[in-house]
Write an enzyme that holds these catalytic residues in place. Structure first.
Site, mmCIF file in Angstrom:
data_model
loop_
_atom_site.group_PDB
_atom_site.id
_atom_site.type_symbol
_atom_site.label_atom_id
_atom_site.label_comp_id
_atom_site.label_asym_id
_atom_site.label_seq_id
_atom_site.Cartn_x
_atom_site.Cartn_y
_atom_site.Cartn_z
ATOM 1 N N SER A 11 0.850 -1.182 0.000
ATOM 2 C CA SER A 11 0.000 0.000 0.000
ATOM 3 C C SER A 11 0.887 1.234 0.000
ATOM 4 O O SER A 11 1.658 1.424 -0.935
ATOM 5 C CB SER A 11 -0.924 -0.076 1.214
ATOM 6 O OG SER A 11 -1.848 0.957 1.199
ATOM 7 N N HIS A 38 -2.609 -0.691 -3.476
ATOM 8 C CA HIS A 38 -3.745 0.214 -3.286
ATOM 9 C C HIS A 38 -3.412 1.558 -3.894
ATOM 10 O O HIS A 38 -2.427 2.182 -3.513
ATOM 11 C CB HIS A 38 -4.013 0.433 -1.795
ATOM 12 C CG HIS A 38 -4.334 -0.822 -1.055
ATOM 13 N ND1 HIS A 38 -4.075 -0.958 0.288
ATOM 14 C CD2 HIS A 38 -4.897 -1.982 -1.451
ATOM 15 C CE1 HIS A 38 -4.476 -2.160 0.673
ATOM 16 N NE2 HIS A 38 -4.972 -2.806 -0.360
ATOM 17 N N ASP A 130 -4.494 -4.702 5.517
ATOM 18 C CA ASP A 130 -4.871 -5.587 4.418
ATOM 19 C C ASP A 130 -3.717 -6.566 4.174
ATOM 20 O O ASP A 130 -2.549 -6.198 4.275
ATOM 21 C CB ASP A 130 -5.166 -4.762 3.155
ATOM 22 C CG ASP A 130 -5.833 -5.599 2.066
ATOM 23 O OD1 ASP A 130 -6.317 -6.706 2.371
ATOM 24 O OD2 ASP A 130 -5.874 -5.139 0.914
#
Ligand SMILES: C[S@@+](CC[C@H](N)C(=O)[O-])C[C@H]1O[C@@H](n2cnc3c(N)ncnc32)[C@H](O)[C@@H]1O
Lengths: 186, 273
Positions: A11, A38, A130
């Site tokens: 991310s 992301h 995540d």
């Protein structure tokens, strides 16, 4: 399934990390590398040129139901979940999971269920958590779990959460992960 | 082991749903179907897919909730603004050549995308001579689409999308704001026919100048995608245009050679033969 998959999630700090990792992959790379990063609300077009410049392997967004091939790098485009379905990719527009779409967990879960021990899951830098649940699924199905050393990561919370979920995961710095991937050859 | 049992349960459940209620999910892409069935199980507070099957066979409300879960009605207005810009550049000139227009919007969910296209056609002076057939398999979402009522909180994001999509007016001209919601302007939907149509089991029902079907085929397996593509091909006039979702493709389908690509990134194709 004889194909081996490396699934990777990152991310915050992802692009910087990939700029370190991707140039280390050479033509003889024998797995398929599948990456979720992301990039909220960004149009997908901005992503590829950045990554393409320093990778000798074919790299791109897979189309729906595209067969998965070894020696390639696949990136999940924004705004869809990318899933592994047998020998090909599949997409879904389901709600974001843990605020993320694409979700690292969704990719990791689907890879673990189909490829079992033939999966290596790698969680890199990122905020929030995540990837932790998905890495645990990979571990449970007999696959290998790798986590970026938290203090080596621009954002340590994803690696920390992943380590909490899979305490026995290998902990490697970005440079070490590069070497680890470079050893995956024919 | 556990996984194999679940795969069997998914097969049996989809067969049961088909036999009992006529909805055919048997050829949906299995991985995401399984995920959504599991979620449905959780919401029903059941412990196995077999128990869900037992309940669905007897309980039509449970079937409706199942339908809501597995049909994935996620959508928004002017999603992928680049599509609408490309549409103005490549498709609008083709549409302007036609004296009247028939459009099929398949898998329209709660209608956000249909209103987006209607707004674009209005701005291009095409809406008056257009009839839009907006279809979905799920009656519940069609009812919402017909009402054209959406959350006020969504409008900020939609306005940004609209502007990025090359909108020519102020987005707020197209709706009336109420308490916590907005109502889309009625003249936009004057020429829209909302109807149930299942891409798996229903046939072609007209000939169209334009078919939009975005983010529906990703939920189908290859065989079912082929069926849908046959349906689209049969339903498109020669020279007609097909618009798919961002990740979808004509590649890997038998009809690839019948189309030319008008915009590869935005997945806009024109039927040539
Ligand atoms: C993810 S939504 C896509 C909505 C919209 N086209 C968009 O891209 O924003 C998928 C829609 O397809 C519908 N659908 C799923 N299976 C279908 C089928 N067999 N026939 C017709 N519609 C279907 C669902 O009910 C849902 O509304």
């Amino acid at each position: 399934m004889s194909l081996h998959l490396v699934v990777m999630g990152a991310s915050l700090g992802a692009l910087e990390a990939l700029r370190v990792l991707l140039p280390g992959l050479l033509e003889d790379f024998s797995s398929a590398l599948i990456i979720v990063l992301h990039r909220d609300k960004e149009e997908s077009g901005n992503l590829l040129p950045l990554l393409d410049t320093n990778c000798v392997l074919p790299i791109g967004f897979p189309v729906d139901k595209e067969p998965i091939l070894a020696g390639r790098v696949y990136i999940a485009p924004p705004n869809y979940h990318l899933l592994i379905e047998g020998d090909h990719f599949a997409y879904s527009m389901d709600e974001p999971e843990d605020n993320a779409r694409p979700s690292i967990n969704v990719l990791f879960d689907s890879a673990a269920e189909t490829y079992g021990a033939n999966v290596t899951g790698i969680v890199l830098t990122g905020m929030l958590q995540d990837g932790a649940r998905g890495l645990a699924a990979i571990h449970r199905h007999g696959g290998a779990a790798v986590v970026q050393t938290p203090h080596d990561a621009l954002a340590p919370s994803m690696p920390l959460a992943a380590l909490e979920a899979v305490p026995s995961a290998q902990v490697l710095t970005l440079v070490e992960i590069g070497k680890f991937l470079a050893k995956m050859t024919h | 082991m556990a996984i194999e049992i679940e795969d069997i349960e998914v097969l049996l459940l989809t067969e049961a749903v088909y036999q009992r209620w006529g909805y055919d999910f048997r050829d949906y892409a299995p991985t995401s179907l399984k995920r959504r069935i599991r979620r449905c199980d959780e919401l029903e507070k059941l412990l196995s897919i077999s128990s869900l099957q037992e309940k669905i066979l007897r309980d039509s409300d449970c079937m409706q909730r199942f339908l809501d879960q597995v049909s994935v009605n996620v959508t928004s207005m002017f999603r992928d603004p680049g599509l609408y810009r490309a549409f103005r550049a490549t498709v609008v000139p083709l549409l302007k050549e036609q004296p009247s227009l028939r459009i099929w919007h398949a898998g329209c969910a709660s209608g956000e995308e249909v209103y987006s296209i209607a707004i674009l056609l209005h701005e291009e002076d095409l809406l008056g001579r257009t009839r839009i057939y907006a279809t979905d398999l799920d009656q519940a979402v069609l009812e919402r689409a017909k009402e054209g009522i959406y959350g006020l909180g969504l409008m900020k994001g939609y306005t940004e999308n609209y502007q990025a999509a090359g909108g020519k007016a102020a987005f707020s001209e197209y709706y009336h704001a109420g308490h916590g919601h907005v109502v889309m302007r009625k003249d936009l939907s004057k020429n829209i026919v909302w109807a149930r149509h299942n891409l798996v089991t229903d046939a072609s029902f007209n000939e169209f100048n334009l078919i939009l079907c975005r983010n529906v085929l990703i939920y189908f397996n290859a065989r079912l995608q082929e069926r849908a593509h046959r349906l689209f091909y049969q339903s498109l006039a020669e020279g007609g245009v097909l618009v798919l979702g961002r990740q979808e493709t004509m590649r890997l389908t038998p009809h690839e050679s019948h189309y030319r690509t008008l915009d590869g990134r935005e997945k806009i194709f024109q039927r040539m033969i």
